[in-house]
Design a protein around this motif. Structure first.
Motif, PDB file in Angstrom:
ATOM      1  N   THR A  96     -32.414 -15.353   0.096  1.00  0.00           N
ATOM      2  CA  THR A  96     -31.886 -14.016  -0.160  1.00  0.00           C
ATOM      3  C   THR A  96     -30.452 -14.122  -0.668  1.00  0.00           C
ATOM      4  OG1 THR A  96     -33.278 -13.103   1.596  1.00  0.00           O
ATOM      5  CG2 THR A  96     -31.405 -11.753   0.895  1.00  0.00           C
ATOM      6  N   LEU A 124     -41.550  -2.041   5.666  1.00  0.00           N
ATOM      7  CA  LEU A 124     -42.111  -2.386   4.357  1.00  0.00           C
ATOM      8  C   LEU A 124     -41.015  -2.679   3.335  1.00  0.00           C
ATOM      9  CD1 LEU A 124     -44.825   0.412   4.464  1.00  0.00           C
ATOM     10  CD2 LEU A 124     -45.257  -2.031   4.727  1.00  0.00           C
ATOM     11  N   GLU A 125     -39.769  -2.652   3.793  1.00  0.00           N
ATOM     12  CA  GLU A 125     -38.609  -3.008   2.972  1.00  0.00           C
ATOM     13  C   GLU A 125     -38.464  -2.136   1.727  1.00  0.00           C
ATOM     14  OE1 GLU A 125     -38.682  -7.330   2.493  1.00  0.00           O
ATOM     15  OE2 GLU A 125     -39.361  -7.507   4.557  1.00  0.00           O
ATOM     16  N   CYS A 126     -38.796  -0.855   1.852  1.00  0.00           N
ATOM     17  CA  CYS A 126     -38.738   0.027   0.681  1.00  0.00           C
ATOM     18  C   CYS A 126     -37.339   0.580   0.438  1.00  0.00           C
ATOM     19  CB  CYS A 126     -39.738   1.169   0.820  1.00  0.00           C
ATOM     20  SG  CYS A 126     -39.397   2.312   2.160  1.00  0.00           S
ATOM     21  N   GLY A 127     -36.555   0.751   1.499  1.00  0.00           N
ATOM     22  CA  GLY A 127     -35.200   1.278   1.329  1.00  0.00           C
ATOM     23  C   GLY A 127     -35.075   2.769   1.601  1.00  0.00           C
ATOM     24  N   THR A 128     -36.174   3.408   1.993  1.00  0.00           N
ATOM     25  CA  THR A 128     -36.150   4.853   2.226  1.00  0.00           C
ATOM     26  C   THR A 128     -35.079   5.270   3.237  1.00  0.00           C
ATOM     27  OG1 THR A 128     -38.454   5.196   1.642  1.00  0.00           O
ATOM     28  CG2 THR A 128     -37.494   6.781   3.166  1.00  0.00           C
ATOM     29  N   ASP A 152     -28.302 -16.978   1.405  1.00  0.00           N
ATOM     30  CA  ASP A 152     -28.353 -17.233   2.854  1.00  0.00           C
ATOM     31  C   ASP A 152     -28.725 -18.681   3.177  1.00  0.00           C
ATOM     32  OD1 ASP A 152     -30.992 -17.142   2.107  1.00  0.00           O
ATOM     33  OD2 ASP A 152     -31.618 -15.677   3.615  1.00  0.00           O
ATOM     34  N   ARG A 194     -24.603   7.721   6.424  1.00  0.00           N
ATOM     35  CA  ARG A 194     -24.420   6.276   6.178  1.00  0.00           C
ATOM     36  C   ARG A 194     -24.440   5.490   7.494  1.00  0.00           C
ATOM     37  NH1 ARG A 194     -21.970   4.814   1.019  1.00  0.00           N
ATOM     38  NH2 ARG A 194     -22.835   6.329  -0.412  1.00  0.00           N
ATOM     39  N   ARG A 246     -32.399   3.824   4.133  1.00  0.00           N
ATOM     40  CA  ARG A 246     -31.061   3.580   3.595  1.00  0.00           C
ATOM     41  C   ARG A 246     -30.619   4.761   2.728  1.00  0.00           C
ATOM     42  NH1 ARG A 246     -28.703   1.222  -0.446  1.00  0.00           N
ATOM     43  NH2 ARG A 246     -30.559   1.431  -1.737  1.00  0.00           N
ATOM     44  N   VAL A 247     -31.555   5.237   1.891  1.00  0.00           N
ATOM     45  CA  VAL A 247     -31.221   6.310   0.954  1.00  0.00           C
ATOM     46  C   VAL A 247     -31.190   7.670   1.658  1.00  0.00           C
ATOM     47  CG1 VAL A 247     -31.928   7.472  -1.172  1.00  0.00           C
ATOM     48  CG2 VAL A 247     -32.229   5.003  -0.961  1.00  0.00           C
ATOM     49  N   ILE A 248     -32.112   7.871   2.592  1.00  0.00           N
ATOM     50  CA  ILE A 248     -32.232   9.181   3.242  1.00  0.00           C
ATOM     51  C   ILE A 248     -31.080   9.426   4.211  1.00  0.00           C
ATOM     52  CG2 ILE A 248     -33.610   8.717   5.349  1.00  0.00           C
ATOM     53  CD1 ILE A 248     -34.571  11.265   2.704  1.00  0.00           C
ATOM     54  N   LEU A 296     -29.008  -3.863  -3.813  1.00  0.00           N
ATOM     55  CA  LEU A 296     -27.892  -3.909  -2.866  1.00  0.00           C
ATOM     56  C   LEU A 296     -26.682  -4.605  -3.469  1.00  0.00           C
ATOM     57  CD1 LEU A 296     -29.613  -4.892   0.523  1.00  0.00           C
ATOM     58  CD2 LEU A 296     -29.196  -2.628  -0.424  1.00  0.00           C
ATOM     59  N   GLY A 318     -40.011 -11.188   6.925  1.00  0.00           N
ATOM     60  CA  GLY A 318     -40.313  -9.785   6.672  1.00  0.00           C
ATOM     61  C   GLY A 318     -41.742  -9.594   6.190  1.00  0.00           C
ATOM     62  N   ALA A 364     -45.474   0.436   0.631  1.00  0.00           N
ATOM     63  CA  ALA A 364     -44.596   1.538   0.241  1.00  0.00           C
ATOM     64  C   ALA A 364     -43.525   0.999  -0.687  1.00  0.00           C
ATOM     65  CB  ALA A 364     -43.942   2.164   1.471  1.00  0.00           C
ATOM     66  N   TRP A 372     -28.119  -1.963   6.438  1.00  0.00           N
ATOM     67  CA  TRP A 372     -29.388  -2.355   5.818  1.00  0.00           C
ATOM     68  C   TRP A 372     -29.207  -3.606   4.979  1.00  0.00           C
ATOM     69  CZ3 TRP A 372     -32.785  -3.337   1.929  1.00  0.00           C
ATOM     70  CH2 TRP A 372     -34.102  -2.861   2.023  1.00  0.00           C
ATOM     71  N   GLU A 373     -29.889  -4.646   5.364  1.00  0.00           N
ATOM     72  CA  GLU A 373     -29.899  -5.877   4.567  1.00  0.00           C
ATOM     73  C   GLU A 373     -31.350  -6.269   4.357  1.00  0.00           C
ATOM     74  OE1 GLU A 373     -27.479  -7.696   3.263  1.00  0.00           O
ATOM     75  OE2 GLU A 373     -25.736  -6.702   4.145  1.00  0.00           O
ATOM     76  N   TYR A 374     -31.612  -7.076   3.357  1.00  0.00           N
ATOM     77  CA  TYR A 374     -32.950  -7.656   3.261  1.00  0.00           C
ATOM     78  C   TYR A 374     -33.089  -8.705   4.342  1.00  0.00           C
ATOM     79  CZ  TYR A 374     -33.976  -5.371  -1.162  1.00  0.00           C
ATOM     80  OH  TYR A 374     -34.244  -4.446  -2.119  1.00  0.00           O
ATOM     81  N   PRO A 375     -34.316  -8.951   4.808  1.00  0.00           N
ATOM     82  CA  PRO A 375     -34.498 -10.019   5.792  1.00  0.00           C
ATOM     83  C   PRO A 375     -34.070 -11.368   5.198  1.00  0.00           C
ATOM     84  CG  PRO A 375     -36.503  -8.705   5.559  1.00  0.00           C
ATOM     85  CD  PRO A 375     -35.585  -8.295   4.469  1.00  0.00           C
ATOM     86  N   ARG A 376     -33.845 -12.332   6.070  1.00  0.00           N
ATOM     87  CA  ARG A 376     -33.565 -13.687   5.584  1.00  0.00           C
ATOM     88  C   ARG A 376     -34.683 -14.127   4.653  1.00  0.00           C
ATOM     89  NH1 ARG A 376     -32.849 -18.252   9.782  1.00  0.00           N
ATOM     90  NH2 ARG A 376     -34.130 -16.964  11.157  1.00  0.00           N
ATOM     91  N   LYS A 422     -42.985  -9.973  -2.407  1.00  0.00           N
ATOM     92  CA  LYS A 422     -42.200  -8.799  -1.990  1.00  0.00           C
ATOM     93  C   LYS A 422     -42.384  -7.648  -2.971  1.00  0.00           C
ATOM     94  CE  LYS A 422     -39.939 -10.551   1.587  1.00  0.00           C
ATOM     95  NZ  LYS A 422     -40.065  -9.983   2.936  1.00  0.00           N
ATOM     96  N   LEU A 455     -39.998   2.403  -3.322  1.00  0.00           N
ATOM     97  CA  LEU A 455     -39.224   3.449  -3.995  1.00  0.00           C
ATOM     98  C   LEU A 455     -39.323   3.238  -5.499  1.00  0.00           C
ATOM     99  CD1 LEU A 455     -35.884   3.697  -1.941  1.00  0.00           C
ATOM    100  CD2 LEU A 455     -37.886   5.203  -1.820  1.00  0.00           C
ATOM    101  N   ASN A 505     -33.449  -0.939  -5.056  1.00  0.00           N
ATOM    102  CA  ASN A 505     -32.351  -0.788  -4.102  1.00  0.00           C
ATOM    103  C   ASN A 505     -31.062  -1.466  -4.577  1.00  0.00           C
ATOM    104  OD1 ASN A 505     -33.247   0.708  -1.615  1.00  0.00           O
ATOM    105  ND2 ASN A 505     -34.916  -0.774  -1.795  1.00  0.00           N
ATOM    106  N   LEU A 531     -27.930   5.376  -4.180  1.00  0.00           N
ATOM    107  CA  LEU A 531     -29.049   6.131  -4.756  1.00  0.00           C
ATOM    108  C   LEU A 531     -29.119   7.498  -4.097  1.00  0.00           C
ATOM    109  CD1 LEU A 531     -31.884   3.449  -4.657  1.00  0.00           C
ATOM    110  CD2 LEU A 531     -30.984   4.497  -6.734  1.00  0.00           C
ATOM    111  N   LEU A 551     -38.091  11.621  -2.849  1.00  0.00           N
ATOM    112  CA  LEU A 551     -37.666  11.419  -1.464  1.00  0.00           C
ATOM    113  C   LEU A 551     -36.976  12.673  -0.920  1.00  0.00           C
ATOM    114  CD1 LEU A 551     -37.560   9.554   0.890  1.00  0.00           C
ATOM    115  CD2 LEU A 551     -35.557   8.440  -0.086  1.00  0.00           C
ATOM    116  N   PRO A 555     -31.435  10.794  -2.917  1.00  0.00           N
ATOM    117  CA  PRO A 555     -32.844  11.057  -2.608  1.00  0.00           C
ATOM    118  C   PRO A 555     -33.598  11.800  -3.721  1.00  0.00           C
ATOM    119  CG  PRO A 555     -31.481  11.512  -0.691  1.00  0.00           C
ATOM    120  CD  PRO A 555     -30.537  11.215  -1.820  1.00  0.00           C
TER     121      PRO A 555
END
Lengths: 95, 432
Positions: free
Chosen positions: B129, A64-68, B146, A77, A70-72, B166, A89, B279, A81-85, B42, B281, B164, B177, B242, B179
């Protein structure tokens, strides 16, 4: 109780086949150094699972591209983690 | 795509759209880049639209914006396992135009907003992107996308790339970030006939109801739930820190399923058809978590800058306002022929400080840590309050004085006399 697979089934995705936008950098770190493996229960799409050997498997199709994750995974590390092209997605119908 | 722009806006949520629209309206050459197939595809939100923030950007937005219901009633529920106790505010005043807030469906609303951005003259490129920022020393000079030959350059880059962000992290502007500074929210949309929604929530026409919930539904975690009425659907969701999800080991979708099964909530969803699960954040670290929001050649707006007032469930209005203020700062500098240096862009931070955005963020700066350290507000109190109501409202031959004593005793047994006093003081200090 509705299973996560049933929930995700309602969503619309354009999967970028063969190009996962998230990867586990080093599987050994998950297996050996990470006892809790929070990605396996925090990911809201259930993309991460622990196999019998204690290794973590990742299937990003339902992401779902939320980033959880990545952060958790901040301590180790261990996710790249990148966003899809662009255009790929999850494609939210309602958001 | 090698031409030079006055400004590049990365992202097309409420912050990015507000910035791009304001800049384009002022005649600047603007490129907005969005990774979704269209602006909105998105983006995820509850979602409530606060009119005021948008009115200051598009005064006549009500004429064609896709709005669901205007909110006339707000319910606050504190839930125990099988019960809830709560307060409701409903006023016919909220049904007099112009309406103060609306429920919206973000994919539709953002698409509308994006058309306004295009009509204002900005170039909006979707399905693209942004991978990195182009730097010249410390200065941001453009972005790398991209697309083939996908580098573009501008005097300033506005980072509206969401929670996020990035880009800011890759560029080293921000650390990762934490949790404890983000809430993970999950949400579903359930479709129901319009008539059913009107009957079930006691509304008619485009009137709507929002329910904010706290208590046992978050199972001891710091968080809240919500239920919003749209025209032909309701959205239901729950979000918790989180760091708490990590501790509790409860999967977010399991938490949502349990919440949906609560006896006060289940009937509101009955016979609905679930059509999407999302979902997101939410940056909830508050004032103390706000990172650097400007530098040489860049500005940051919306969720990327952690601009969310978690106490009042406000975010999109802060996003729109920060987007607008960022754009106004740039327009002013441009008009005066000043370069987009950190020193000049400090005017953005000053504008933020003078607006409700920073004033509200500052007011509640201690709330996140108070909530984190005082779990009783999410566990003991919902039970105590609900049990007190149950005791008082059960007619069983016991006299009222004895009932009151029993309630008092339960409170002091759970929290102690001093604890009750301290809790009240803590709440007062956190929210004063």
């Amino acid at each position: 109780m509705m299973r996560i697979e049933e929930k995700l089934f309602q969503n619309r995705y354009r999967v970028d086949a063969g190009r996962a936008h998230i990867e586990i950098t080093d599987g050994d770190i998950c297996a050996v150094q990470c006892k809790e493996k929070p990605c396996t229960f925090c990911c809201p799409a259930g993309c991460y699972a622990e196999d019998n050997g204690g290794r973590v498997t990742l299937i990003t199709d339902g992401c779902l591209e939320c980033g959880t994750c990545r952060v958790i995974c901040g301590e180790h590390r261990n996710v790249r983690w990148e966003y899809p092209r662009g255009g790929y997605g999850i494609l939210f119908k309602f958001g | 795509m090698s031409e030079h722009f006055d400004a590049i806006v990365v992202g097309a949520g409420p912050a990015g759209n507000s910035a791009a629209y304001t800049l384009a309206r002022a005649g600047l050459k603007v490129l907005q880049i969005e990774r979704g197939e269209y602006s909105g595809s998105k983006n995820v939100q509850g979602a409530i639209l606060y009119s005021d923030a948008l009115e200051r950007i598009i005064p006549d937005f009500r004429e064609d914006a896709p709005l669901e219901r205007h909110v006339i009633e707000q319910r606050m529920w504190v839930l125990d396992d099988e019960s809830y106790i709560g307060g409701t505010y409903r006023s016919a005043d909220f049904s007099k135009p112009p309406y103060n807030r609306y429920t919206i469906i973000r994919s539709q609303f953002d698409r509308w907003f994006s058309k306004k951005v295009r009509d204002a003259g900005a170039l909006v490129v979707c399905e693209t992107t942004v991978l990195d920022l182009h730097m010249d020393g410390h200065r941001v000079v453009g972005v790398r996308t991209d697309r083939e030959n996908g580098s573009v350059y501008a005097d300033i880059v506005i980072l509206a790339d969401g929670v996020n962000s990035l880009l800011a992290r890759k560029a080293g502007f921000h650390g990762e970030l934490k949790p404890k500074d983000v809430a993970l929210a999950v949400k579903e949309i359930h479709f129901l006939p319009e008539q059913t929604i009107e009957d079930r929530f006691n509304v008619k026409g485009t009137e709507g109801v929002v329910i904010e919930m706290a208590g046992k539904i978050t199972q001891g975690m710091v968080g809240t739930g919500f239920l919003y009425t749209n025209k032909e659907s309701v959205t239901i969701g729950v979000g918790c820190l989180l760091s708490d999800f990590k501790k509790s080991k409860i999967a977010p979708y399991v938490l949502l399923e349990r919440m949906k099964a609560h006896p006060a909530i289940r009937p509101l969803l009955e016979a609905g058809e679930m059509k999407e699960y999302t979902a997101h954040l939410i940056p909830e670290g508050g004032y103390n978590a706000i990172p650097a929001v400007y530098g040489d050649g860049w500005l940051m707006v919306g969720d990327a800058g952690m601009f969310v007032n978690a106490v009042h469930r406000e975010g999109s209005n802060l996003a729109m306002t920060t987007g607008r203020l960022a754009a106004e700062t740039i327009i002013d500098l441009k008009a005066r022929g000043k370069p987009m240096t950190a020193r000049n862009l400090a005017a953005y931070r000053k504008a933020l400080d003078e607006s409700f955005v920073m004033k509200d963020m500052k007011k509640y700066k201690n709330v996140p840590s108070v909530m984190d350290k005082n779990r009783q507000f999410f566990t003991d109190y919902p039970h105590l309050v609900s049990h007190a109501a149950h005791t008082l409202l059960t007619v069983d031959g016991m006299d009222k004085k004895t009932k009151e004593r029993a309630i008092r005793q339960e409170f002091t047994r759970t929290r102690s006399r001093f604890g009750l006093f301290a809790d009240a003081f803590k709440l007062w200090r956190a929210f004063e």
